[in-house]
Design a protein around this motif. Sequence first.
Motif, short mmCIF file in Angstrom:
data_model
loop_
_atom_site.label_atom_id
_atom_site.label_comp_id
_atom_site.label_asym_id
_atom_site.label_seq_id
_atom_site.Cartn_x
_atom_site.Cartn_y
_atom_site.Cartn_z
N ARG A 101 0.83 -1.20 0.00
CA ARG A 101 0.00 0.00 0.00
C ARG A 101 0.87 1.26 0.00
O ARG A 101 0.58 2.22 -0.70
N LEU A 102 1.93 1.26 0.81
CA LEU A 102 2.81 2.43 0.86
C LEU A 102 3.59 2.61 -0.43
O LEU A 102 3.88 3.74 -0.84
N LEU A 103 3.96 1.52 -1.05
CA LEU A 103 4.72 1.59 -2.31
C LEU A 103 3.82 1.79 -3.52
O LEU A 103 4.30 1.91 -4.65
N GLY A 104 2.51 1.80 -3.30
CA GLY A 104 1.58 1.95 -4.41
C GLY A 104 1.54 0.74 -5.32
O GLY A 104 1.09 0.83 -6.47
N TYR A 105 1.97 -0.40 -4.78
CA TYR A 105 2.10 -1.60 -5.61
C TYR A 105 0.83 -2.46 -5.49
O TYR A 105 0.81 -3.52 -4.90
N PHE A 106 -0.24 -1.93 -6.02
CA PHE A 106 -1.51 -2.65 -6.05
C PHE A 106 -2.36 -2.03 -7.14
O PHE A 106 -2.11 -0.91 -7.59
N THR A 107 -3.35 -2.78 -7.58
CA THR A 107 -4.25 -2.28 -8.62
C THR A 107 -5.38 -1.50 -7.96
O THR A 107 -6.13 -2.05 -7.14
N TRP A 108 -5.48 -0.24 -8.32
CA TRP A 108 -6.50 0.62 -7.73
C TRP A 108 -7.90 0.08 -8.03
O TRP A 108 -8.17 -0.41 -9.12
N LYS A 129 10.59 7.53 -3.76
CA LYS A 129 9.85 7.92 -4.96
C LYS A 129 8.49 7.24 -5.02
O LYS A 129 7.47 7.87 -5.32
N ARG A 130 8.47 5.96 -4.73
CA ARG A 130 7.19 5.23 -4.77
C ARG A 130 6.25 5.72 -3.66
O ARG A 130 5.05 5.88 -3.88
N LEU A 131 6.79 5.94 -2.48
CA LEU A 131 5.96 6.39 -1.36
C LEU A 131 5.36 7.76 -1.64
O LEU A 131 4.15 7.97 -1.44
N SER A 132 6.17 8.69 -2.09
CA SER A 132 5.72 10.08 -2.22
C SER A 132 4.89 10.33 -3.47
O SER A 132 4.21 11.35 -3.56
N SER A 133 4.91 9.41 -4.42
CA SER A 133 4.17 9.63 -5.68
C SER A 133 2.85 8.87 -5.74
O SER A 133 2.15 8.96 -6.75
N HIS A 151 0.39 8.76 -3.02
CA HIS A 151 -0.57 9.08 -1.96
C HIS A 151 -2.01 8.98 -2.47
O HIS A 151 -2.92 8.57 -1.74
N TRP A 152 -2.22 9.39 -3.70
CA TRP A 152 -3.58 9.39 -4.27
C TRP A 152 -4.19 8.00 -4.30
O TRP A 152 -5.42 7.85 -4.21
N LYS A 153 -3.38 6.96 -4.40
CA LYS A 153 -3.92 5.61 -4.46
C LYS A 153 -4.43 5.14 -3.10
O LYS A 153 -5.16 4.15 -3.01
N ARG A 154 -4.02 5.82 -2.05
CA ARG A 154 -4.41 5.42 -0.69
C ARG A 154 -5.56 6.25 -0.15
O ARG A 154 -5.90 6.15 1.03
N GLU A 155 -6.16 7.08 -0.98
CA GLU A 155 -7.23 7.96 -0.53
C GLU A 155 -8.51 7.70 -1.32
O GLU A 155 -8.47 7.15 -2.42
N LEU A 156 -9.62 8.15 -0.74
CA LEU A 156 -10.88 8.13 -1.48
C LEU A 156 -10.81 9.14 -2.62
O LEU A 156 -9.94 10.00 -2.64
N PRO A 157 -11.73 9.06 -3.59
CA PRO A 157 -11.69 10.01 -4.70
C PRO A 157 -11.68 11.46 -4.23
O PRO A 157 -12.37 11.82 -3.27
#
Length: 594
Positions: A466-473, A562-566, A568-574
């Motif tokens: 989740r922190l690395l954004g390594y999942f399909t939204w 880079k992965r963490l800071s780029s 954030h949008w994937k971990r939030e509601l729309p």
Amino acid sequence: MEDGHSLRAVLCQVKPRKGNVQANIAAVREALVPGADISVFPETVLSGYFVEGAALEVALSPGGLVDELGPPPDGCGGDVVIGFYERGRTSVRNSMAYLTPGDGRYEIVHIHRKVFLPTYGIFEEARFVEPGREVHAFETRFGRVGMLICEDLWHSMTPTILALDGADLLLCGCASPARGYEASRSRPANLAEWDRIAARTAKEHGIFVLLSHLAGSEGGKLFAGGSTAWGPDGTLLGRGPLFGDGSTPVTLDLHEITRARTESPFLSDLRTALPHLQRSLDESRVGDRSRDRASAAPPAAAKSTPVRRPAEGAGDRPSEVDRGLLAIQPALVEAALVEFIREEVARHRGFSRVVVGVSGGVDSAVSLFLACRALGPQNVFAFRLPYATSSPDSLSHGALVIDAAGARERTIDITGAVDAYIEAHEPDVTDMRRGNIAARQRAVVLFDQSAKLDALPLGTGNKSERLLGYFTWHADDSPPINPLGDLLKTQVWALARYLGVPSVVVDKPASADLVRGIHDEDELGISYHLADPILHWLLKGRDIDAMVRLGFRRDEVAIVWKRLSSTHWKRELPTVALLSESAIGEGYLRPVDY
């Protein structure tokens, strides 16, 4: 308190239903123990703690509290201490009331309004309620008593005032979310800190200290219970159950106050020194750092020796120290997550069953094992959802995991559904896009099956992904309940071994299995064993330069940063355009379980 007799107190842990004052009052009445002299309930037990903008909706006036509580139950003639949101003429406060039986109804003896409102980290209390401004001891039929609420006790001044005001018994209601599951602990770290503070307070002032802790889960924030009672010499007298409701009786031998104060006359010494210290207190200027101090500069001998760090790029990372920081106590984590699933699935959302997508990987295996232990395997539906390019091991390992957990199993091949879209509309799709389509199709199947089975989808994504954004939204991270979302990947592996997940599943290379032959490390550019310690320190506020000084390689930290800071949008509601003062999640604030 009168010397030479005892007092029968009960610590009453109750799991409140968020916002349901009537149900919680019924639970409080049910929890009262016949024969108890004083029953102590937790902070905000009548509503739940994290009610956010609904504080006014659940607040009761003092008269309303007495009316709602009704007459004392038969055989329960003791006093009652209860936490609630208090509706005042112009404000709402976080309060505790001390009640005593009167003529057919309870009477209010004293109300304490919480002075210190935590507004940091996960807390936003000062945003929704007003602070109290006074701390006083008061007389009861059992002697002189003082009350505090949660953070009030963390500040040494407040219990000191109550002790100087003659309190022999300090009653404190707490709503402290459980944090800290390190390998060395048998209880969450916050409870260990409460133990330290309560024991010190009791011993310093020669008073009894009773802490009643909230239990249950509120939107994923677990309250661990574990209420405690402490003697005037700092001795533990009783402890409530962990992660559960229940009543814990303790007998307070009141002559122990005299004995403790004779052996350790700290309170007497304070009374003697207080007139002199008062002058220093009056002269002090809180927050003024400009005053000259004779001892402003520490002596040379007191200067700390700089810590030597390895040169940049030197050595193997992570170090044993870094691995130790991430080590968990798996038995404690299991207990917490089983409680979390029971509370969030069954109690708060009214489901008795869950559906879990089982990939053959370690994350879904751990979620499946936890769900079976929380709800019973007969209430857990495990789905294998292969696509044409899925590894054969995914199917066989998924079957092995389902059999070991005892869950109910079904296999639905999604190849036809995915390929129908691709062949009709996107014949030139890339392998990565195809993998994401398959991941979202799996979510479609799981949510449809959840509707069919009247079951809730249970998530399987870990904190590292989740922190690395390594999942399909809108796929991997879409289920409404996720027990693993705050566990790093290396911690999931540790928990899996403890739970008995088959070793072939735990030990194989991590892979999302979206593209044949591609593992997580191939796409991330770094292993979880290296990434997790870096994530730990970045979340603690270290920047890249500070991480390098800690001994990490700059290129590895840069990958994670880079992965963490780029992402954030994937971990939030729309993101919604704010056009009014009542925007959902901004002005209109109600917790998920309200």
